[in-house]
Design a protein around this motif. Structure first.
Motif, PDB file in Angstrom:
ATOM      1  N   MET A   6       1.975   4.147  15.659  1.00 58.73           N
ATOM      2  CA  MET A   6       2.575   5.426  15.248  1.00 58.73           C
ATOM      3  C   MET A   6       1.407   6.384  15.026  1.00 58.73           C
ATOM      4  N   HIS A   7       1.154   7.196  16.048  1.00 58.98           N
ATOM      5  CA  HIS A   7       0.017   8.113  15.952  1.00 58.98           C
ATOM      6  C   HIS A   7       0.246   9.166  14.861  1.00 58.98           C
ATOM      7  N   GLU A   8      -0.849   9.749  14.420  1.00 60.94           N
ATOM      8  CA  GLU A   8      -0.783  10.866  13.463  1.00 60.94           C
ATOM      9  C   GLU A   8      -0.183  12.054  14.199  1.00 60.94           C
ATOM     10  N   ARG A   9       1.012  12.465  13.808  1.00 58.76           N
ATOM     11  CA  ARG A   9       1.704  13.554  14.486  1.00 58.76           C
ATOM     12  C   ARG A   9       2.353  14.479  13.464  1.00 58.76           C
ATOM     13  N   GLU A  10       2.174  15.739  13.671  1.00 59.69           N
ATOM     14  CA  GLU A  10       2.793  16.719  12.777  1.00 59.69           C
ATOM     15  C   GLU A  10       4.311  16.553  12.769  1.00 59.69           C
ATOM     16  N   TYR A  59       6.125  13.998  12.811  1.00 58.41           N
ATOM     17  CA  TYR A  59       6.625  12.944  11.922  1.00 58.41           C
ATOM     18  C   TYR A  59       6.629  13.396  10.463  1.00 58.41           C
ATOM     19  N   ARG A  60       5.796  14.389  10.154  1.00 53.78           N
ATOM     20  CA  ARG A  60       5.869  14.979   8.814  1.00 53.78           C
ATOM     21  C   ARG A  60       6.982  16.018   8.775  1.00 53.78           C
ATOM     22  N   ALA A  61       7.129  16.740   9.899  1.00 55.08           N
ATOM     23  CA  ALA A  61       8.084  17.855   9.939  1.00 55.08           C
ATOM     24  C   ALA A  61       9.527  17.397   9.731  1.00 55.08           C
ATOM     25  N   LYS A  74       0.843  -1.190   0.000  1.00 53.97           N
ATOM     26  CA  LYS A  74       0.000   0.000   0.000  1.00 53.97           C
ATOM     27  C   LYS A  74       0.885   1.249   0.000  1.00 53.97           C
ATOM     28  N   GLY A  75       0.744   2.062  -1.032  1.00 57.04           N
ATOM     29  CA  GLY A  75       1.464   3.339  -1.054  1.00 57.04           C
ATOM     30  C   GLY A  75       0.955   4.210   0.084  1.00 57.04           C
ATOM     31  N   GLY A  76       1.860   4.903   0.739  1.00 54.78           N
ATOM     32  CA  GLY A  76       1.454   5.838   1.784  1.00 54.78           C
ATOM     33  C   GLY A  76       1.031   5.200   3.099  1.00 54.78           C
ATOM     34  N   ALA A  77       1.407   3.946   3.329  1.00 56.67           N
ATOM     35  CA  ALA A  77       1.011   3.266   4.571  1.00 56.67           C
ATOM     36  C   ALA A  77       1.781   3.784   5.788  1.00 56.67           C
ATOM     37  N   GLY A  78       2.922   4.419   5.523  1.00 62.84           N
ATOM     38  CA  GLY A  78       3.737   4.937   6.635  1.00 62.84           C
ATOM     39  C   GLY A  78       5.073   4.223   6.785  1.00 62.84           C
ATOM     40  N   LYS A  79       5.508   3.538   5.735  1.00 64.66           N
ATOM     41  CA  LYS A  79       6.785   2.799   5.791  1.00 64.66           C
ATOM     42  C   LYS A  79       7.965   3.736   6.008  1.00 64.66           C
ATOM     43  N   SER A  80       8.122   4.713   5.111  1.00 65.18           N
ATOM     44  CA  SER A  80       9.320   5.573   5.178  1.00 65.18           C
ATOM     45  C   SER A  80       9.332   6.387   6.469  1.00 65.18           C
ATOM     46  N   THR A  81       8.178   6.907   6.838  1.00 65.31           N
ATOM     47  CA  THR A  81       8.096   7.714   8.061  1.00 65.31           C
ATOM     48  C   THR A  81       8.501   6.876   9.271  1.00 65.31           C
ATOM     49  N   SER A  82       7.910   5.699   9.395  1.00 70.39           N
ATOM     50  CA  SER A  82       8.183   4.849  10.561  1.00 70.39           C
ATOM     51  C   SER A  82       9.638   4.374  10.546  1.00 70.39           C
ATOM     52  N   GLU A 137       9.632   0.245  -1.461  1.00 76.10           N
ATOM     53  CA  GLU A 137       8.576   0.984  -2.151  1.00 76.10           C
ATOM     54  C   GLU A 137       7.218   0.305  -1.926  1.00 76.10           C
ATOM     55  N   GLY A 138       6.154   1.073  -2.143  1.00 76.45           N
ATOM     56  CA  GLY A 138       4.814   0.575  -1.870  1.00 76.45           C
ATOM     57  C   GLY A 138       4.245  -0.216  -3.017  1.00 76.45           C
ATOM     58  N   THR A 139       4.873  -1.329  -3.316  1.00 77.53           N
ATOM     59  CA  THR A 139       4.404  -2.195  -4.390  1.00 77.53           C
ATOM     60  C   THR A 139       5.005  -3.574  -4.155  1.00 77.53           C
ATOM     61  N   THR A 186      -0.504   2.788  11.891  1.00 77.19           N
ATOM     62  CA  THR A 186       0.088   4.116  11.694  1.00 77.19           C
ATOM     63  C   THR A 186      -1.010   5.167  11.525  1.00 77.19           C
ATOM     64  N   ARG A 187      -0.635   6.378  11.784  1.00 78.33           N
ATOM     65  CA  ARG A 187      -1.508   7.540  11.591  1.00 78.33           C
ATOM     66  C   ARG A 187      -2.805   7.418  12.389  1.00 78.33           C
ATOM     67  N   THR A 188      -2.744   6.717  13.500  1.00 84.90           N
ATOM     68  CA  THR A 188      -3.924   6.557  14.351  1.00 84.90           C
ATOM     69  C   THR A 188      -4.036   7.770  15.272  1.00 84.90           C
TER      70      THR A 188
HETATM   71  N1  ATP Z   1       2.550   8.793  11.960  1.00 84.12           N
HETATM   72  C1  ATP Z   1       2.363   9.741  11.041  1.00 84.12           C
HETATM   73  N2  ATP Z   1       1.954  10.987  11.404  1.00 84.12           N
HETATM   74  C2  ATP Z   1       1.745  11.936  10.479  1.00 84.12           C
HETATM   75  N3  ATP Z   1       1.915  11.769   9.175  1.00 84.12           N
HETATM   76  C3  ATP Z   1       2.305  10.556   8.731  1.00 84.12           C
HETATM   77  C4  ATP Z   1       2.573   9.476   9.642  1.00 84.12           C
HETATM   78  N4  ATP Z   1       2.965   8.395   8.912  1.00 84.12           N
HETATM   79  C5  ATP Z   1       2.952   8.789   7.629  1.00 84.12           C
HETATM   80  N5  ATP Z   1       2.565  10.070   7.501  1.00 84.12           N
HETATM   81  C6  ATP Z   1       2.369  10.840   6.257  1.00 84.12           C
HETATM   82  O1  ATP Z   1       1.651  10.001   5.353  1.00 84.12           O
HETATM   83  C7  ATP Z   1       2.190  10.067   4.040  1.00 84.12           C
HETATM   84  C8  ATP Z   1       2.688   8.686   3.625  1.00 84.12           C
HETATM   85  O2  ATP Z   1       3.702   8.267   4.545  1.00 84.12           O
HETATM   86  P1  ATP Z   1       5.007   7.506   4.053  1.00 84.12           P
HETATM   87  O3  ATP Z   1       5.636   8.209   2.909  1.00 84.12           O
HETATM   88  O4  ATP Z   1       5.816   7.245   5.260  1.00 84.12           O
HETATM   89  O5  ATP Z   1       4.352   6.145   3.536  1.00 84.12           O
HETATM   90  P2  ATP Z   1       5.039   4.995   2.683  1.00 84.12           P
HETATM   91  O6  ATP Z   1       4.367   3.724   3.089  1.00 84.12           O
HETATM   92  O7  ATP Z   1       6.507   5.062   2.818  1.00 84.12           O
HETATM   93  O8  ATP Z   1       4.622   5.381   1.199  1.00 84.12           O
HETATM   94  P3  ATP Z   1       5.213   4.785  -0.184  1.00 84.12           P
HETATM   95  O9  ATP Z   1       4.551   3.449  -0.345  1.00 84.12           O
HETATM   96  O10 ATP Z   1       4.745   5.780  -1.205  1.00 84.12           O
HETATM   97  O11 ATP Z   1       6.671   4.687  -0.034  1.00 84.12           O
HETATM   98  C9  ATP Z   1       3.290  11.111   4.109  1.00 84.12           C
HETATM   99  O12 ATP Z   1       2.740  12.334   3.711  1.00 84.12           O
HETATM  100  C10 ATP Z   1       3.680  11.161   5.593  1.00 84.12           C
HETATM  101  O13 ATP Z   1       4.142  12.432   5.965  1.00 84.12           O
END
Ligand code: ATP
Ligand code: MG
Length: 228
Positions: free
Chosen positions: A173-177, A179-181, A10-18, A87-89, A143-145
Motif C-alpha cells: 500500500m504505497h503512500e498516496r494522498e 488514501y488519506r483523502a 503499532k499505532g499508525g501502521a496503516g490498519k484502518s486505511t488498508s 486498535e493499535g495495541t 504500507t506507506r511505501t
Molecule cells: N497508504 C497510505 N498512504 C497515505 N497515508 C497513509 C497510508 N496508510 C496510512 N496512512 C496515514 O497514516 C496514518 C495512520 O494510518 P491508520 O490510521 O490507517 O493506521 P492504524 O494502524 O489504523 O492506526 P491505529 O493503530 O491508531 O488504529 C493516518 O494519518 C493515515 O492517513
C-alpha cells in the motif's frame, strides 16, 4: 465466509486505511462486505458517516471484547467478506478477532523498528494457532511505501520475514494522498476527483492489485484447507 483481520500493535501502521481501501474495492466489485470497527477510537465508523460509502458495504460499530466473536460469526454467516479493523495495541479483542480469522494482514511501514512491532503480532497469531489448534494464515502488508523507489532495507526486511516463515504481500500500500483523502471526504478512491487529489490513478490501480492479491491468498488458503 472469509474473515480478514488487520492487526498490529503499532499505532499508525496503516490498519484502518488498508481495511477501508480493501473493503471498498471488494464492494465496488459487487461483493457484500461487512467491515467491523473493533477499535474503540472508531475510525472506520467516522469514515462511514461521511457520504459515498458503497451500498454493499456495511459497517458494524460499537464492537467490544465481549461482542467481537459473535459479530464476526454473525457477519461471516451472511456475507462473502468480513473485514475487521483493530486498535493499535495488544488486547483481548485483538486475540479474539485473530482466533476467528481466515487471513491476518499485518501492516508494517517497512522500517526495522516497525518490523519489530509486526513480529509481536506474529507471535500473538502463533499463540492463537496453538490455543485453537488450527493454522491461521497471515502475511505482512507493507504500507506507506514509495511507489517510485524500492529501498534495499525493505527487501532486507521482506527477506527476514520470509526466513521466519511469514510471507509479505507482493502488493504494497504505497503512500498516496488518495488514501488519506477518503477519510476526509468519505467514500472510496473511485469517487475522488483527479483534479483535487494527486496520484489518483496510481492509488486506484494499487487498491485493485491489493484486493486481487488478498482474494488470491484466501483462495490458496481455502484450497490448502480442503486438502488437509
Ligand atoms: N497508504 C497510505 N498512504 C497515505 N497515508 C497513509 C497510508 N496508510 C496510512 N496512512 C496515514 O497514516 C496514518 C495512520 O494510518 P491508520 O490510521 O490507517 O493506521 P492504524 O494502524 O489504523 O492506526 P491505529 O493503530 O491508531 O488504529 C493516518 O494519518 C493515515 O492517513
Ligand atoms: Mg486504526
Amino acid at each position: 465466509m472469509p474473515t480478514i483481520v488487520f492487526a498490529s500493535p503499532k499505532g499508525g501502521a496503516g490498519k484502518s486505511t488498508s481495511a477501508v481501501i480493501l473493503a471498498s474495492e471488494l464492494a465496488r466489485k459487487g461483493a457484500a462486505v461487512v467491515l467491523i470497527d473493533a477499535d474503540p477510537n472508531r475510525p472506520v465508523t467516522a469514515w462511514a458517516r461521511r457520504p459515498g460509502k458503497p451500498e454493499s458495504l456495511e459497517v458494524v460499530a460499537d464492537v467490544t471484547e465481549d461482542t467481537v466473536i459473535d459479530e464476526i460469526e454473525a457477519a461471516a454467516a451472511r456475507v462473502p467478506f468480513v473485514i475487521v479493523d483493530l486498535e493499535g495495541t495488544a488486547s483481548m479483542t485483538v486475540a479474539y478477532a485473530i482466533s476467528r480469522a481466515d487471513l491476518v494482514l499485518i501492516p508494517s511501514q517497512g522500517s526495522q523498528l516497525d518490523a519489530a512491532e509486526a513480529a509481536k503480532a506474529i507471535r500473538l497469531i502463533r499463540q492463537q494457532e496453538k490455543a485453537f489448534a488450527r493454522r491461521i494464515p497471515h502475511a505482512v502488508l507493507f504500507t506507506r511505501t514509495s511507489a517510485a523507489i524500492r529501498p534495499r532495507t525493505l527487501q532486507h526486511i521482506r527477506g527476514e520475514f520470509e526466513t521466519h516463515g511469514v510471507p509479505a504481500l507482493e502488493t504494497q500500500m504505497h503512500e498516496r494522498e488518495a488514501y488519506r483523502a477518503v477519510f476526509s471526504f468519505g467514500g472510496t478512491v473511485d469517487n475522488l476527483n483527479a483534479s483535487q487529489v494527486s496520484g489518483l490513478e496510481g492509488a486506484i490501480r494499487n487498491a485493485r492489485a491489493f484486493a486481487a492479491e488478498v482474494v488470491a491468498l484466501l483462495r490458496q488458503a481455502q484450497a490448502r484447507e480442503a486438502v488437509a
